[in-house]
Design a protein around this motif. Sequence first.
Motif, PDB file in Angstrom:
ATOM      1  N   UNK A 143       0.794  -1.229   0.000  1.00  0.00           N
ATOM      2  CA  UNK A 143       0.000   0.000   0.000  1.00  0.00           C
ATOM      3  C   UNK A 143       0.827   1.281   0.000  1.00  0.00           C
ATOM      4  N   UNK A 144       2.131   1.180   0.307  1.00  0.00           N
ATOM      5  CA  UNK A 144       3.010   2.358   0.380  1.00  0.00           C
ATOM      6  C   UNK A 144       2.496   3.371   1.402  1.00  0.00           C
ATOM      7  N   UNK A 145       1.993   2.846   2.507  1.00  0.00           N
ATOM      8  CA  UNK A 145       1.482   3.701   3.581  1.00  0.00           C
ATOM      9  C   UNK A 145       2.478   3.790   4.727  1.00  0.00           C
ATOM     10  N   UNK A 146       3.079   2.657   5.073  1.00  0.00           N
ATOM     11  CA  UNK A 146       3.956   2.588   6.242  1.00  0.00           C
ATOM     12  C   UNK A 146       5.420   2.411   5.864  1.00  0.00           C
ATOM     13  N   UNK A 147       5.770   2.921   4.683  1.00  0.00           N
ATOM     14  CA  UNK A 147       7.134   2.802   4.207  1.00  0.00           C
ATOM     15  C   UNK A 147       7.806   4.145   4.052  1.00  0.00           C
ATOM     16  N   UNK A 185       4.296  10.354 -13.728  1.00  0.00           N
ATOM     17  CA  UNK A 185       2.930  10.868 -13.686  1.00  0.00           C
ATOM     18  C   UNK A 185       2.257  10.466 -12.371  1.00  0.00           C
ATOM     19  N   UNK A 186       1.250  11.228 -11.999  1.00  0.00           N
ATOM     20  CA  UNK A 186       0.471  10.901 -10.821  1.00  0.00           C
ATOM     21  C   UNK A 186      -0.608   9.874 -11.132  1.00  0.00           C
ATOM     22  N   UNK A 187      -1.298   9.418 -10.096  1.00  0.00           N
ATOM     23  CA  UNK A 187      -2.338   8.402 -10.255  1.00  0.00           C
ATOM     24  C   UNK A 187      -3.531   8.744  -9.380  1.00  0.00           C
ATOM     25  N   UNK A 188      -4.707   8.750 -10.001  1.00  0.00           N
ATOM     26  CA  UNK A 188      -5.957   9.040  -9.297  1.00  0.00           C
ATOM     27  C   UNK A 188      -7.003   8.020  -9.712  1.00  0.00           C
ATOM     28  N   UNK A 189      -7.665   7.407  -8.737  1.00  0.00           N
ATOM     29  CA  UNK A 189      -8.674   6.381  -8.995  1.00  0.00           C
ATOM     30  C   UNK A 189     -10.032   6.850  -8.490  1.00  0.00           C
ATOM     31  N   UNK A 190     -11.066   6.592  -9.288  1.00  0.00           N
ATOM     32  CA  UNK A 190     -12.411   6.975  -8.895  1.00  0.00           C
ATOM     33  C   UNK A 190     -13.434   5.904  -9.236  1.00  0.00           C
ATOM     34  N   UNK A 191     -14.629   6.054  -8.672  1.00  0.00           N
ATOM     35  CA  UNK A 191     -15.729   5.113  -8.928  1.00  0.00           C
ATOM     36  C   UNK A 191     -17.010   5.891  -9.179  1.00  0.00           C
ATOM     37  N   UNK A 192     -17.731   5.495 -10.212  1.00  0.00           N
ATOM     38  CA  UNK A 192     -19.029   6.072 -10.552  1.00  0.00           C
ATOM     39  C   UNK A 192     -20.101   5.027 -10.301  1.00  0.00           C
ATOM     40  N   UNK A 270      -3.467  18.870 -10.811  1.00  0.00           N
ATOM     41  CA  UNK A 270      -3.369  18.426  -9.417  1.00  0.00           C
ATOM     42  C   UNK A 270      -4.557  17.502  -9.167  1.00  0.00           C
ATOM     43  N   UNK A 271      -4.544  16.730  -8.093  1.00  0.00           N
ATOM     44  CA  UNK A 271      -5.724  15.906  -7.806  1.00  0.00           C
ATOM     45  C   UNK A 271      -7.006  16.732  -7.713  1.00  0.00           C
ATOM     46  N   UNK A 297      -8.345   8.110  -1.951  1.00  0.00           N
ATOM     47  CA  UNK A 297      -7.282   9.052  -1.576  1.00  0.00           C
ATOM     48  C   UNK A 297      -6.114   8.976  -2.553  1.00  0.00           C
ATOM     49  N   UNK A 298      -5.547  10.119  -2.860  1.00  0.00           N
ATOM     50  CA  UNK A 298      -4.452  10.181  -3.832  1.00  0.00           C
ATOM     51  C   UNK A 298      -3.139  10.471  -3.118  1.00  0.00           C
ATOM     52  N   UNK A 299      -2.197   9.527  -3.184  1.00  0.00           N
ATOM     53  CA  UNK A 299      -0.863   9.772  -2.619  1.00  0.00           C
ATOM     54  C   UNK A 299       0.204   9.689  -3.706  1.00  0.00           C
TER      55      UNK A 299
END
Length: 384
Positions: A143-147, A185-192, A270-271, A297-299
């Motif tokens: 997840x690249x959260x706690x690194x 590049x950045x990465x953003x994920x969404x749901x419709x 930007x996000x 969330x976008x990190x």
Amino acid sequence: MTLSRAVDLTQRLLRCQSVTPNDGGALPLLADMLRDAGFTVDLVSFSGPGEAEILNLYARIGTVSPCLVFAGHTDVVPPGNPAAWRFDPFSGEIADGMIWGRGACDMKGGVAASIAAALDHLEGAGAPNGSIAFLITGDEEGPAINGTVKLLDWVMARGERFDACVLGEPTNPNALGDMMKIGRRGSLTGEIVVHGRLGHVAYPHLASNPIPPLLRILVALTDAPLDKGTSSFDASNLEVVTVDTGNPSTNVIPAEARARFNIRFNDLWTPETLRAEVQTRVDTASAGADVSLDFMPCNALAFLTGPGRFTTLVADAVEAETGLRPVLSTTGGTSDARFISAHCPVVEFGLVGRTMHAIDERVAIADIDRLTAVYGRIITSFLT
């Protein structure tokens, strides 16, 4: 067969079963080696509620600027079916001039080369004219959260600073020296989700089919380009990755239809501005349908280390050792460089990545040694 320091360390790391979030002994192995060489070393763990505890390593020798930090990760993705491999994926087997195993190119070979280069430099030149540091995580493939992101906060809270960073991800598509990354590049994920009304297909007036409005929305999102790209980045692209109604029947109009999408975006966005653009397109195409739009969330922000002294220094070192002038690229997926870029200039240069995450992942032994030479030249040039 006598192995170089870098290849020997690569083999030892490959024998550590460090599939995220398990460390498998990889970081303590590096910690012992760096302590023996005079580095101050900290093994730091991070976790959150319901999250696996992740082990990370920070090591430094020297206390003054300039400080060159090498970054990387020792965690790996699962190997898949071990029986499908030519050799055990955690054996570090050497055959045909290659070293085989999960993480060989992504990126235990790169980590080993950077450490070997630093130790070679210290043995040859003595104490550095500045500082050398290592920022190694066990959470890049997860997840690249706690690194890296938390480790950087921990380091900065101690008042330490970096002047430049080399991240050893496998950047070369075909041959060592092909390519170095100066941004991502950045990465953003969404749901419709389009909400309809369940009903019988023979009585559509008594139901509300959510699929047609969802299709209109997806066309609106994908038909018009987000941008045309820049001199440093490819165009941003939105890809629909799932479309689902959860409907097993052929005679029932579903109650809802949903789709997920991912956007890889350049530094024109930007996000926040990207979310607004998507929302506008959804609102325009929804035509009164009951629609909800949510973003994860976008990190992963887009970043760029512009051409300059550091990128030239790295490119010069690559060319001197490989004979190839690397292309300066921002292609590919995300990496932990996105976190480091907020603290110092960062470039990525590592091994050939053709087999990363694949069955029979492997890397040429000669490339590990040449990468060690590249890193050694970078250290010497940067600290001179």
